[in-house]
Design a protein around this motif. Sequence first.
Motif, short mmCIF file in Angstrom:
data_model
loop_
_atom_site.label_atom_id
_atom_site.label_comp_id
_atom_site.label_asym_id
_atom_site.label_seq_id
_atom_site.Cartn_x
_atom_site.Cartn_y
_atom_site.Cartn_z
N LEU A 365 39.89 28.49 20.40
CA LEU A 365 39.32 29.65 21.07
C LEU A 365 40.11 30.91 20.73
N THR A 366 39.39 32.02 20.64
CA THR A 366 40.06 33.31 20.45
C THR A 366 40.59 33.80 21.80
N PRO A 367 41.53 34.74 21.80
CA PRO A 367 41.99 35.30 23.08
C PRO A 367 40.84 35.88 23.90
N GLY A 368 39.86 36.49 23.23
CA GLY A 368 38.73 37.04 23.96
C GLY A 368 37.91 35.97 24.63
N GLN A 369 37.66 34.87 23.94
CA GLN A 369 36.91 33.76 24.52
C GLN A 369 37.67 33.13 25.68
N PHE A 370 38.97 32.97 25.52
CA PHE A 370 39.79 32.40 26.59
C PHE A 370 39.74 33.30 27.83
N THR A 371 39.86 34.60 27.60
CA THR A 371 39.82 35.56 28.71
C THR A 371 38.47 35.53 29.40
N GLN A 372 37.39 35.41 28.61
CA GLN A 372 36.04 35.37 29.19
C GLN A 372 35.88 34.16 30.11
N LEU A 373 36.39 33.01 29.68
CA LEU A 373 36.26 31.80 30.48
C LEU A 373 37.10 31.86 31.75
N THR A 374 38.35 32.27 31.60
CA THR A 374 39.25 32.29 32.76
C THR A 374 38.97 33.45 33.69
N GLY A 375 38.14 34.40 33.23
CA GLY A 375 37.78 35.53 34.10
C GLY A 375 37.03 35.10 35.34
N ARG A 376 36.47 33.89 35.32
CA ARG A 376 35.74 33.38 36.49
C ARG A 376 36.67 32.90 37.60
N ALA A 377 37.94 32.70 37.30
CA ALA A 377 38.87 32.10 38.27
C ALA A 377 39.38 33.14 39.26
N GLY A 378 39.17 32.88 40.54
CA GLY A 378 39.65 33.77 41.59
C GLY A 378 38.53 34.62 42.15
N ARG A 379 38.16 34.37 43.41
CA ARG A 379 37.05 35.08 44.03
C ARG A 379 37.58 36.25 44.85
N ARG A 380 37.22 37.45 44.45
CA ARG A 380 37.70 38.65 45.13
C ARG A 380 37.25 38.64 46.59
N GLY A 381 38.18 38.86 47.47
CA GLY A 381 37.89 38.86 48.90
C GLY A 381 37.95 37.49 49.55
N LEU A 382 38.03 36.44 48.72
CA LEU A 382 38.09 35.08 49.26
C LEU A 382 39.38 34.36 48.90
N ASP A 383 39.89 34.62 47.69
CA ASP A 383 41.08 33.92 47.22
C ASP A 383 42.24 34.88 46.99
N ASP A 384 43.44 34.44 47.37
CA ASP A 384 44.63 35.23 47.07
C ASP A 384 45.03 35.07 45.60
N GLU A 385 44.65 33.95 45.02
CA GLU A 385 44.97 33.70 43.62
C GLU A 385 43.92 32.77 43.03
N GLY A 386 43.73 32.90 41.72
CA GLY A 386 42.85 32.01 41.01
C GLY A 386 43.66 31.09 40.11
N HIS A 387 43.03 30.04 39.62
CA HIS A 387 43.75 29.06 38.80
C HIS A 387 42.96 28.75 37.54
N ALA A 388 43.65 28.72 36.42
CA ALA A 388 43.08 28.29 35.16
C ALA A 388 43.87 27.08 34.69
N LEU A 389 43.19 25.96 34.50
CA LEU A 389 43.85 24.73 34.09
C LEU A 389 43.38 24.35 32.70
N VAL A 390 44.32 24.12 31.80
CA VAL A 390 44.01 23.73 30.42
C VAL A 390 44.42 22.28 30.23
N CYS A 391 43.50 21.47 29.76
CA CYS A 391 43.80 20.05 29.55
C CYS A 391 44.50 19.83 28.21
N TRP A 392 45.45 18.90 28.23
CA TRP A 392 46.23 18.57 27.03
C TRP A 392 45.33 18.07 25.91
N SER A 393 45.69 18.42 24.69
CA SER A 393 45.02 17.91 23.50
C SER A 393 46.07 17.70 22.42
#
Length: 677
Positions: A365-393
Amino acid sequence: MAAVDAGRSVLVSAPTSSGKTVVAEHAIDSALAAGRRAFYTAPIKALSNQKFRDLGERLGHDAVGLMTGDQVIAPEAPVVVMTTEVLRNMLYAGSPATEGLGWVVLDEVHFLEDPYRGAVWEEVVLNLAEDVGLVALSATVSNADELGDWLTAERGPTTVVREDRRPVRLNSHYLVAERGRPRQVHRLSIRRGNRSNPDGRRFDVDRQTRHGRGRGRRGWASPRRDEVLAELSRHDMLPAIHFIFSRAGCDEARDVMIRDGVQLNDAAEERAVDALVDNRLADLPEADLAALGVMAWRDGLRRGVAAHHAGLIPAFKEVTEELFAAGLLKIVYATETLALGVNLPARAVVIDRLTKFTGQTHQVLTPGQFTQLTGRAGRRGLDDEGHALVCWSPFVAFERVASLAGSRDFVLRSAFRPTYNMVANLILGRTRSEATDLLSRSFAQFQLDRQDAAVHQGAESRTPPSRQRSSPTTTTNLSERMEAALRVLEARGMADGWSLQDRGIPLAAIHNEADLLVVECLNSGLLEGVDPAMLSALVSCLSYRKRGPGEPSSVELAGAFPERFRGICALATEVAAAEREEGLEPAESPDPGFAHVIHAWASGKELVDVLDGTLTGGEFVRNVRLVADLMRQLTKVAPPLLVAAAEEAGRCLDRGVVALAIGRPDSVNGMDGMNGP
């Protein structure tokens, strides 16, 4: 907002859920207060649909219209939401709807790097009237200032608002399974401050092997989907989106959870799921639902588990999105298309692997693609923090993972290239020198000029903010491509110098990757004298493309089809030869693989009889809609008898599961619209 009040255009580059929409809404309010209109453009019908509803709730439904390839609702409203292509078509056609326009919002402007559709965003910027203000909304890109400089050059003073900070803090984790008895899952932070976590390197394959762990009784492995879900549940990281770059992988993950008896919803949530599903699918016949496997799909939803990918029919995807937004789904296994669609933030995002198959090879993945995917993590107004988990390969070293997690390098590159449709519209609306000037003002040429200036001034120099147009090595690049396309049109009898022949005029209204071949087929009469079902089959050869590797599609339809398809292929061969002569890349060959399917559907066959096991419901709907869209375009330029056949074909195609296709706020009473103005 102060810039909007001052009449300046604005570029907002910021992460997901950071409030970009507030600027857009202020521009719309400014237009209405001045007695002018506002257009809001979005890249996909699903997002247009969502914005239509959102703005309708905010401004009143009578004040907001919608224009997509599927329908038109209140096009004369003071505020109109539309796909970006619709606005481009309006501008080329000189539509009176653009008169009195005060502001235009270009959402997801970073789409201009898309190789197939990106030029549309630049065409809008270059063709809008000078007095129209522009609000461009973009994901976080590292060259926002460069894009802003180009907008300033083309639209006048433009304020660039760039925000790299996420509204919700993001924690990035590395998930590794350790084989053995018992099997364990390790989770560690990918970064410590501004540096990668040194503990992560011990999981790399080369270190593992060197220490005798690679082939021994213990070793590292990618965690199973059930292990990932258990980790998310144990640490209160649900709801989550688990990205898997395979439709089959998404379905398999969902099916495994169902088979294992996973239950993430309580009884009240199950009833809420049932109520929403019953309401949304009430108009689909039971036979269609059975053919689409609705029972297994529904079972997953009731448990709080779903898959989301392009293989699902749009109605299923819409229901999944609604349930997730309502908190009635806890885990969604999705392809990357979910990251590009409507706003669906989660508490956590899981990336199954960092490599993605491009159709030819696996790439990280490119940095832009990674950022696009992880941009979904963390709900504004609901979560204090979001989490992005990457599985080992075993194929991606930890340092590469850490580099992606810490990168802010998302450089936007223009994909602007003259198409035959663009050239035809330029011929009809501009002089040759004006067309050349327009191409020279594109963002693509702007970037080429800056690169050339940097080379000439040396590595130590800074590229000046003003446009550099003096270099003969780059400034003619796009105009040469336009001239090459023009010579192809001349060779095919569609143009004579800077003038369209009668044969070439339809090109201005055909928006398709095979635009020239479509017009060739139209001029040859190959589409005439057949019934609506056969017409649908022939048109499908111009829009359908088989997915994945394997043998080319074979002809499986009898009657008039084989001979006419051979005629289409002969035309394609002639066009390709002319393109190669001019150094242009030919379009893909016509594909007959969907012809027998859409012929059966247009003839009135039921869905269960049409789906032949090789197509998913979503692929079927998408390809029918592509044919229907091309039919609508043909009705603008074809002879009367062909227009009548195309209109009848459209009515035959638009039924059942197809009529519930995405982009229709009211799929039952919605009114069909045109792709253009």
